[in-house]
Design an enzyme around this catalytic site. Structure first.
Site, PDB file in Angstrom:
ATOM      1  N   LYS A  82       0.804  -1.227   0.000  1.00  0.00           N
ATOM      2  CA  LYS A  82       0.000   0.000   0.000  1.00  0.00           C
ATOM      3  C   LYS A  82       0.834   1.272   0.000  1.00  0.00           C
ATOM      4  O   LYS A  82       0.449   2.287  -0.572  1.00  0.00           O
ATOM      5  CB  LYS A  82      -0.943   0.001   1.214  1.00  0.00           C
ATOM      6  CG  LYS A  82      -2.030  -1.068   1.158  1.00  0.00           C
ATOM      7  CD  LYS A  82      -3.066  -0.738   0.111  1.00  0.00           C
ATOM      8  CE  LYS A  82      -4.201  -1.764   0.079  1.00  0.00           C
ATOM      9  NZ  LYS A  82      -5.076  -1.583  -1.081  1.00  0.00           N
ATOM     10  N   GLU A 104     -10.187   6.146   2.339  1.00  0.00           N
ATOM     11  CA  GLU A 104     -11.079   5.116   2.852  1.00  0.00           C
ATOM     12  C   GLU A 104     -10.215   3.961   3.320  1.00  0.00           C
ATOM     13  O   GLU A 104      -9.089   3.789   2.834  1.00  0.00           O
ATOM     14  CB  GLU A 104     -12.012   4.634   1.738  1.00  0.00           C
ATOM     15  CG  GLU A 104     -11.406   3.610   0.765  1.00  0.00           C
ATOM     16  CD  GLU A 104     -10.303   4.178  -0.116  1.00  0.00           C
ATOM     17  OE1 GLU A 104     -10.206   5.408  -0.233  1.00  0.00           O
ATOM     18  OE2 GLU A 104      -9.531   3.381  -0.680  1.00  0.00           O
ATOM     19  N   SER A 370       1.975  -9.744  -1.288  1.00  0.00           N
ATOM     20  CA  SER A 370       1.681  -8.309  -1.196  1.00  0.00           C
ATOM     21  C   SER A 370       1.728  -7.756   0.224  1.00  0.00           C
ATOM     22  O   SER A 370       1.842  -6.555   0.422  1.00  0.00           O
ATOM     23  CB  SER A 370       0.311  -8.026  -1.801  1.00  0.00           C
ATOM     24  OG  SER A 370      -0.665  -8.862  -1.200  1.00  0.00           O
TER      25      SER A 370
END
Lengths: 389, 261
Positions: A82, A104, A370
């Site tokens: 991220k 969000e 990830s």
């Protein structure tokens, strides 16, 4: 502006000018060496890039087929991919003169990554989070607050990620003059899907170079999990023109036929939500329905428009893996390699193991790992799969 | 098939217009029809919202109305039934306000055809800007449904001109924000109104936050051809539920008082 028929800009008129402003600013920094150098600096020295491409020898031996490589995004600051996107967008927002970031978050990973970027660049940060998720993810709420962000619980709708996006959009409609909406996945109105893809493509660029260096050739398959799809599009994109299978793994939850899943591409229909035309879980009248996955990061009833396009073009395959299969892969990778994968990434691991077993030993599969799994220990423990404490 | 244009000619030409909004099915199908009939005498156009699971342009009041309606199990066919029943009692134009997905899900042509057959005069699609509206415009033209597009204070003159081309009237959003009752009409609304009136040939109705007699009066004085009142009425429904008709009528009559014929 579109990926085939997918994507677009399905937003109220008032958002057209801020989206244009964003597009213009984004197009400029894309070509701006100084910006790119600054981005590289933070990705390297703050986030920890490049991440290794690790040959999972033990796992490969267990599976007994193709060589499995792991792209170690789990080693990044914050524990997931991220941060690639939040640093990029926060830098862009700062360049645009915005003073405030909103975002969000579902499980809280993107919220935490945004809060980090906000702290790093001294920007006021507010995170919208469904009130159900606030309850379920108390530690991440605390992390965001520690990082100086304000967490705003969202009570509307199903009180989950999709409602947090709605609420962030409502904020942005009123605040765009001073505020950047930092979307966390390759979703939303143009230019978001393209911009997030570009910021995440560093994953695929590195992986491509690394595998060429290590193996002297491209992999046979690249596998990544897909919720909104940002880690997948990030690793896929640099391989799109190569002769490499691209496989996105959606969350089949309790099983596609139970209706409790997050597999928008496998079991959803085309629709329009959050500014984009893509695939969504919805009823016959276009009401969006709740998604389910044991991995909170995959728990979104839609998917990025570029994935819809890659699927329809036949360029990428999209499969689905259940909660149980992901849990098993979580344990398997932990035992084999001493790596706890995020439950999201465990979906990709599960499918990679499945296909690797059917491939020959000289073939190569690259999996995007990830994120790391520390955040999921409670869930895995509750599932009882690895024994309790 | 109703002549949609005839209905809209009332706006701007025969004086100033009051457009009132409620959400279909909130709190029930029958109640919605009653509320429409209660508003009918004093409203020029009735706007009927199609409930949607993700009303991202709406503030709390209308969000909750959407959820109440969905919880009551309202279907698209119910919305058209309501319009059909209303048509038996009134010639006043009914405009559907919706998000795009409910249209897309059943298919644009089928949706527009059914709306037209039910007696709908026009449609506003909140999240469908001009660039994405090609197929929709075509179908609305084919089935005689008027299209109304939103404009905002930050909409460029160039876009306003394009919107003017395909809108029965311009629905000018008064502010940067979502729907919902506000204490004041912001100054930016008046600046925008002035500009839109200059650029556009079509009548201009101002909405979002318009809830009081005073707001209506000021906007009319500033040259608005109409106003749209939504959340203020929806809040009455939130309070009184099935029994809201009388109070709604009182509110609409009061607002009417600010509009000279």
């Amino acid at each position: 502006m579109k990926f085939g028929e997918f994507g677009g800009r399905f937003v109220p008129e008032v958002l057209i000018p801020p989206l244009e402003e964003l597009k213009k600013a984004y197009m400029e920094i894309r070509e701006d060496d100084e910006f790119q150098r600054e981005l590289e600096h933070y990705l390297k020295n703050y986030a920890g890039r490049p991440t290794p491409l690790y040959f999972a020898k033990n796992l490969t031996e267990r599976v007994g087929g193709a060589k499995i490589y792991l792209k170690r995004e789990d080693l990044l600051h914050g524990g997931a991919h991220k941060i690639n996107n939040t640093i990029g967008q926060a830098l862009l927002a700062r360049k645009m003169g915005k003073k405030r970031l909103i975002a969000e978050t579902g499980a809280g990973q993107h919220g935490v990554a945004t809060a980090m970027a906000g702290a790093l660049f001294g920007m006021e940060t507010e995170i919208y989070m469904g009130s159900e998720d606030v309850e379920r993810q108390r530690m991440n709420v605390f992390r965001m607050r520690l990082l100086g962000a304000k967490v705003i619980p969202v009570e509307g709708g199903t009180k989950t990620l999709k409602d947090a996006i709605n609420e962030a959009l409502r904020d942005w409609v009123a605040s765009f003059e001073t505020t950047h909406y930092l979307i966390g996945s390759c979703v939303g109105p143009y230019p978001y899907p393209e911009m997030v893809r570009d910021f995440q493509s560093v994953i695929g660029r590195e992986a491509r170079q690394q595998i060429l260096q290590i193996e002297g050739r491209l992999p046979d398959a690249v596998v990544a999990c897909v919720g909104g799809g940002s880690n997948a599009i990030g690793i896929f994109h640099p391989f799109v023109d190569d002769d490499v299978r691209l496989i996105g793994v959606e969350a089949a939850g309790k099983g596609i036929d139970t209706g409790e899943h997050s597999a928008s591409l496998n079991a959803g229909r085309k629709g329009v939500l959050h500014g984009m035309l893509s695939y969504f879980l919805q009823d016959d009248e276009g009401q969006i329905v709740d998604a389910h996955s044991i991995a909170a990061g995959l728990d979104y009833p839609g998917v990025g428009p570029e994935h819809a396009y890659l699927m329809e073009e036949g360029r990428a395959e999209y499969v689905a893996v259940t909660d149980d299969e992901a849990l098993k892969a979580f344990v398997e990778l932990s035992r084999a390699e001493g790596i706890l994968p995020a439950l999201e990434s465990a979906h990709a691991i599960a499918y990679a193991m499945k296909i690797a077993a059917e491939m020959s030993r000289d073939e190569i599969v690259v999996v995007n790992l990830s994120g790391r799994g520390d955040k999921d220990l409670g869930v895995v423990m509750d599932a009882g799969l690895a024994g309790g404490l | 098939m109703p002549d949609s244009l005839e209905g809209f000619e009332m706006i701007g030409k025969s004086g100033k217009s009051l457009i009132t909004f409620i959400t279909a099915g909130d709190p029930s199908k029958n109640a919605t029809l009653n509320f429409m009939l209660a508003m009918e005498e004093y409203a020029d156009v009735i706007e009927l919202g199609i409930p949607f699971s993700d009303p991202m342009a709406d503030g709390k009041a209308i969000q909750k109305a959407n959820y109440r309606a969905l919880k009551a199990g309202i279907k698209l066919s119910d919305v058209f039934d309501i319009v059909r029943s209303f048509r038996k009692h009134s010639e006043k134009p009914v405009v559907l306000m919706t998000y795009f997905n409910p249209i897309y899900a059943v298919g644009i042509e089928r949706f527009v055809r059914d709306a037209s057959e039910a007696g709908v005069s026009g449609m506003i699609v909140v999240d469908l800007p001009l660039e994405e509206a090609g197929g929709y415009l075509e179908m609305c033209e084919k089935y005689g449904i008027g299209t109304i597009f939103l404009a905002a204070p930050n909409t460029s003159d160039e876009r306003l001109m394009a919107i003017d081309e395909v809108s029965e009237f311009i629905y000018l959003v008064s502010t940067y924000g979502v729907t919902g009752v506000r204490d004041e009409v912001p100054p930016i609304a008046f600046e925008a109104l002035k500009r839109v009136k200059k650029v556009c040939r079509k009548p201009v109705a101002v909405g979002f936050g318009v809830s009081k007699l005073e707001h209506v009066r000021k906007l009319m004085d500033a040259g608005a051809d109409g106003v749209v009142v939504g959340s203020a009425i929806v809040e009455i429904i939130e309070r009184l539920g099935e029994d809201a008709a009388e109070e709604i009528q009182r509110k609409v009559r009061e607002l009417r008082g600010a509009i000279k014929r």
